[in-house]
Every structure is written in C-alpha cells, then in structure tokens.
Design an enzyme around this catalytic site. Structure first.
Site, PDB file in Angstrom:
ATOM      1  N   ASP A 153      32.974  25.687  52.357  1.00  0.00           N
ATOM      2  CA  ASP A 153      32.550  26.348  51.114  1.00  0.00           C
ATOM      3  C   ASP A 153      31.797  25.322  50.275  1.00  0.00           C
ATOM      4  O   ASP A 153      31.554  24.194  50.726  1.00  0.00           O
ATOM      5  CB  ASP A 153      33.763  26.933  50.362  1.00  0.00           C
ATOM      6  CG  ASP A 153      33.388  28.228  49.627  1.00  0.00           C
ATOM      7  OD1 ASP A 153      32.440  28.199  48.833  1.00  0.00           O
ATOM      8  OD2 ASP A 153      34.047  29.251  49.860  1.00  0.00           O
ATOM      9  N   HIS A 158      27.559  30.174  49.672  1.00  0.00           N
ATOM     10  CA  HIS A 158      28.745  29.301  49.707  1.00  0.00           C
ATOM     11  C   HIS A 158      28.538  28.076  50.610  1.00  0.00           C
ATOM     12  O   HIS A 158      29.483  27.641  51.277  1.00  0.00           O
ATOM     13  CB  HIS A 158      29.972  30.088  50.195  1.00  0.00           C
ATOM     14  CG  HIS A 158      30.546  31.029  49.170  1.00  0.00           C
ATOM     15  ND1 HIS A 158      31.467  30.620  48.232  1.00  0.00           N
ATOM     16  CD2 HIS A 158      30.317  32.344  48.933  1.00  0.00           C
ATOM     17  CE1 HIS A 158      31.797  31.662  47.472  1.00  0.00           C
ATOM     18  NE2 HIS A 158      31.106  32.721  47.860  1.00  0.00           N
ATOM     19  N   GLU A 166      28.761  37.000  48.538  1.00  0.00           N
ATOM     20  CA  GLU A 166      28.243  36.407  47.305  1.00  0.00           C
ATOM     21  C   GLU A 166      27.024  35.509  47.527  1.00  0.00           C
ATOM     22  O   GLU A 166      26.938  34.435  46.950  1.00  0.00           O
ATOM     23  CB  GLU A 166      29.372  35.607  46.606  1.00  0.00           C
ATOM     24  CG  GLU A 166      30.523  36.495  46.192  1.00  0.00           C
ATOM     25  CD  GLU A 166      31.690  35.751  45.564  1.00  0.00           C
ATOM     26  OE1 GLU A 166      32.185  36.211  44.527  1.00  0.00           O
ATOM     27  OE2 GLU A 166      32.115  34.715  46.108  1.00  0.00           O
TER      28      GLU A 166
HETATM   29  C1  ACM Z   1      35.465  36.611  48.345  1.00  0.00           C
HETATM   30  O1  ACM Z   1      36.514  36.705  47.683  1.00  0.00           O
HETATM   31  N1  ACM Z   1      34.387  36.092  47.822  1.00  0.00           N
HETATM   32  C2  ACM Z   1      35.409  37.074  49.704  1.00  0.00           C
END
Ligand code: ACM
Length: 530
Positions: A193, A264, A333
């Site tokens: 991440d 991410h 995201e």
């Molecule tokens: C997430 O909680 N962004 C998968």
C-alpha cells in the site's frame, strides 16, 4: 396431573439449559445431541488414525493438548491401536458441496471424528478444543455427544493490512491460529500500500530497500497532530512467506496475497518512480492516511508497457510463493486525476478506443487478469474493478456496501462480501470507544445480524456468493494488543455468520456462548474487547 406436567416440563427445560452449559461451540454446529456421561482424556489416551494422511491434524491436536493440558498423547498411525481410551480420526462420506464437513461422536471410551477430508477432521478437532475446559490445566473432560456439522459458506475470510503497520512473522502465525480456532479458512494478506511494501521481490530489491520504510508516522487520527520522525517499516523475506504459507496450510487456511494496483501504489512508486505518470516529481513512502477523495496524492501506476512488465515480474514471483488459486490485485480507490493529466494516458486511451478513465482502469485490470489467467490463477479485486467493465473471470470483493457484489453475482461472477457496516473491524466496537477507530462504529450486534446472502438474488445467482470476510485495516492499529482488541470478539460473531445455517442463528443465544468463548480468549492470551 397438572403438577406432574409442570415438573416434567421444568425438568426438560433444565436438562436443556444444562446441555447448553456443557456444549458451547462457536460457531454453532449444524446439529448437536448431548448424551449422558463424558470422555476423560488421560496420558493413556491415544490419537488413532483410521484415515490416511491425517498425521498433521493429529499432531495439531496433540500439540494443543500438550500446551494447555500438559498431555503428550501417543499418535497411532497404523490405526490398529486397541487403546481403551482413544480419539479416532477418520473420513466419512458426507454429502456437502465443499470441504469442511464432519461428524463427531463422543462416548465414554472414544471420541470419533469423521471428516469429509482433512479439513473436516480439522474442524472436528476445533470442536473438541471447544468442548474441553476453557481454562488451562483443568481436568480435560469432554461431554458425550453427537455432532453433525458443515460450513454454510466456502469462503470464510480474515484480512490483515500489514502496510500501514507491520506485524512480524511470529505474530502472523498467531493470527493464523486465531483464524483456524474460528473455523475460518482464508487469510487475505494486504501486503502492499502507500505506507509500505512488505514482500521481498528478488527482481526489484528497491521495493523493500526503499518501499518498506517511511520517515515517520502520523500522530493521532487524521488529519492528526503532525508526524513523528521515527523511521518505520519492515518486510517479509520470501523464505518467511513460505514459512507462513506452510503454517497456514497446516491449519487449513488459504493465504491470498494482495498486490495493490493501479492506486494505493506509493511505496512501489517511491522505490521505482518510472512506475508513475509523473516520474520527475519527488516520491516518498506515505507517512499516514492519504486523502484519496481529494486526489492530492499521485499514488497511481502509469498504464505503460514498462509498468505491466514490472507487474508481470512481481506477480510471477508472488504466484510462485502462494499456492492459492487467487491473487488479489486491489483495484480500489484509484484516482483518475493523474491519468487525465497525463499526455501518455490520453494518447493510450485514444489508441485503444477507451471511452474514459474508468475504461482505462478496466483495460489495466483486464491486462493483468490475462497474465494471471495465463499462469493458471484467478484474480480477485475490490468492487471498483466493476468500473468501466469487469474483467471476464474476476471475482469481486464487495466493500462499498453490497451492491457491487450483487451486480457482479448477477453477471455470474463470484463474490466475497465484506461491507463496511458489518465487516470492517478497523471501525470502533461501539460509540465512544476508548480506542481510535476509523468511521462509524461496527457493533458486534451488526456483525452478527449480517447475512451475506442478499435477498434479491434468486437461487441461480446465489451460488456466486462465496462467503464473507472481516477486514482489518491498520492505520490506527500499531500493536498486536490493539489488533486483538479490534478483532475480538467480533470475529466470533462473523464466524457464526459464515458457518452456521441462517435459520439456526440467534444473537441472544450466541451472547450466552460468548461467555465461554471469552474464557478461551483469556486462556489463549488474547486481548479481546470486553
Ligand atoms: C478499501 O477499504 N479501500 C477496500
């Protein structure tokens, strides 16, 4: 006459209550019949293998009994033992659509477990563990009973984010023990991440030399009180990953690795800026929460051939390490701002006839899926992979509520449900929780009340719902004590959601069993939320 009837009724009632007290297994089994008497374990008791290839399960049981009851039982692999006190592990033909079913009979001289396969035997052993005293060192007796049991869902997952905070291998093993105790069978390992890359990749050493370390961490809850200046990080070597996978396998837990893309990805970009749409701008591993909604932060991979070559190399090493059929490719995201601002991306979009950036994301995921499929594996991704068109063979993990999961199931794609309101264990356990959590409280009541099977799906589509998963994001979970506080006892509730038939579930009755479960948590050294 009347009095006799009242007496009889109250006698029956009290036997029932007694039965509830003696047999308190969580998740609740499909069927339990209590019989008078009990099986007492002693150093004379032998674990006898009637079924082949069950040595690992026998060793697991022996080690548990040794650790908590100081009993070092003999294992008879020949199956010929005539011991007067024995625990028999065997196979029974059980008509269940996926692995994990078992029958168990406890009589005064014998415990018999017949599993549909080794995992069924293993779950029978978990039930024995729960029939044993919940305090270490007490006399190990098991009430006589007959149990038939099988899981409701094939996928029973627990996730852990090791990027925001890192947890060492020794603790990951404990975590796997906890997963197994709850008859859960998937560990979703969120390995990469913005705040840290945690898996050694031989071909790209900077991923861990640079990407596994950050110069500090946000203090308090976002927006926080600035950052500390303590260098923070860590990663798992490939040898350690193999060790974890082997440990998980011995507990019938499948490990699904997650390599996040295309968003991410700040830690990877900090290590290799060529992966970014803005390679010339300074890059740093993120020190805290990233505000994805504001699109301030370019943590997005550039969909170039160089990036895909990088991803293929990384995934090749990942697929060699993890036997799981699934590779989780993230997909959540991803800000579209950076692709909109990139000349290369705009040109690519035109060239490929892609309508917008969502279609570009779909192009990205489909290209990765093709590669993963070519190696005989499948992708799973967060529900945003539905944007711009779902990759043909992808499984969807529905986290923004359940609508993404429902849409995917109707398209005949497999689905794992993990809606925030029931499955996000990084959220507080209650209003005014004394511990920092993210977002609205997720009470154990809401976890328990959750039914992963959406009412709107007809049987034709219901079969695409594989199960559900608890997610444990660790922005605000910096140590194992807090991690356990967030996980327990909500995990007990979720385990019943995914194991026990919906019609047999009752929150009030579950809460009564939870008293015993909490005693077990204490015996296992777990810091659960009271
Ligand atoms: C997430 O909680 N962004 C998968």
């Amino acid at each position: 006459m009347m009095t006799v009837r009242i007496l009889l009724v109250s006698l029956l009632l009290s036997t029932n209550i007694a039965a509830q007290n003696r047999i308190q297994i969580s998740p609740k089994p499909v069927s339990v019949k209590e019989n008078p008497g009990e099986f007492k374990l002693s150093s004379e008791t032998e674990i006898v293998l009637w079924g082949g290839s069950l040595k690992q399960e026998a060793v697991y049981l022996r080690d548990y009994l040794n650790q908590y009851f100081q009993l070092n039982l003999k294992i008879d692999s020949s199956g010929k033992s005539k011991a007067s006190s024995r625990i028999v592990l065997n196979y029974d033909r059980l008509d269940h659509p996926f692995p994990g079913a078992y029958n168990m009979t406890v009589k005064s001289d014998e415990v018999y477990i017949g599993g549909d396969n080794p995992s069924g035997v293993f779950y029978g052993i978990q039930s024995i563990i729960q029939l044993l005293p919940s305090k270490a060192g007490e006399i190990p007796v098991i009430p006589n009973c007959e149990i038939q049991d099988s899981p409701r869902f094939a996928y029973r997952g627990v996730h852990l984010d090791v990027s925001r905070h890192f947890f060492p291998v020794e603790y990951i093993k404990r975590y796997l023990d906890y997963i197994a105790y709850h008859k859960m069978n998937v560990f979703h390992w969120h390995l990469t991440d913005d705040q840290g890359w945690r898996i050694e990749i031989k071909k790209y050493p900077l991923l861990t030399e640079v990407g596994a370390w950050r110069d500090g961490t946000l203090i308090g809850k976002h927006p926080g009180k600035g950052y500390d200046t303590i260098r923070y990080g860590g990663f798992y070597t490939q040898e350690q990953i193999k060790e974890v996978v082997a440990y998980a396998t011995s507990r019938h837990v499948e490990v699904i690795p997650e390599i996040e893309m295309p968003g991410h990805s700040m830690a990877a970009i900090a290590a290799y800026p060529f992966l970014s749409t803005t390679p010339d701008k300074p890059k740093k591993v993120a020190k805290g929460w990233v505000n994805y909604g504001d699109y301030e932060y370019n943590n997005v991979l550039n969909p170039s051939d160089t990036t895909f070559k990088f991803l293929e190399d990384v995934l090749t090493e990942v697929m060699e390490l993890f036997p799981s059929q699934y590779i989780h490719i993230g997909g959540d995201e991803c800000s579209k701002r950076w692709w909109k601002e990139s000349t290369f991306c705009q040109k690519l979009k035109k060239e490929k006839g892609l309508k917008d950036e969502k279609a570009l994301q779909s192009y990205f995921i489909q290209r990765v899926e093709k590669f993963v499929n070519s190696r005989g594996k499948s992708i799973i991704g967060w529900n945003e992979i539905l944007q711009g068109g779902l990759a043909p063979n992808a499984t969807v993990m529905s986290w923004m509520g359940t609508s993404g999961g429902i849409t995917a199931a109707k398209k005949k794609h497999y689905v794992v449900m993990t809606p925030g309101s029931a499955c996000y264990f990084d959220h507080p356990q209650r209003a005014n929780d004394d511990s920092t959590g993210l977002g609205k409280p997720v009470l154990i009541d809401s976890v328990y009340a959750y039914n992963p099977m959406p009412k709107v799906l007809t049987p034709e589509f219901q079969k695409y719902i594989l199960g559900a998963q608890a997610n444990v994001w660790t922005e605000y979970i910096g140590n194992t004590s807090k991690l356990e506080y967030m996980l327990f006892p909500r995990l007990a509730a979720l385990s019943e959601v995914v194991w026990t038939p919906q019609k047999d579930r009752s929150f009030s009755e579950f809460k009564k069993r939870l008293v015993k479960q909490k005693e077990r948590y204490e015996m296992w050294g777990i810091n659960y939320s009271k």
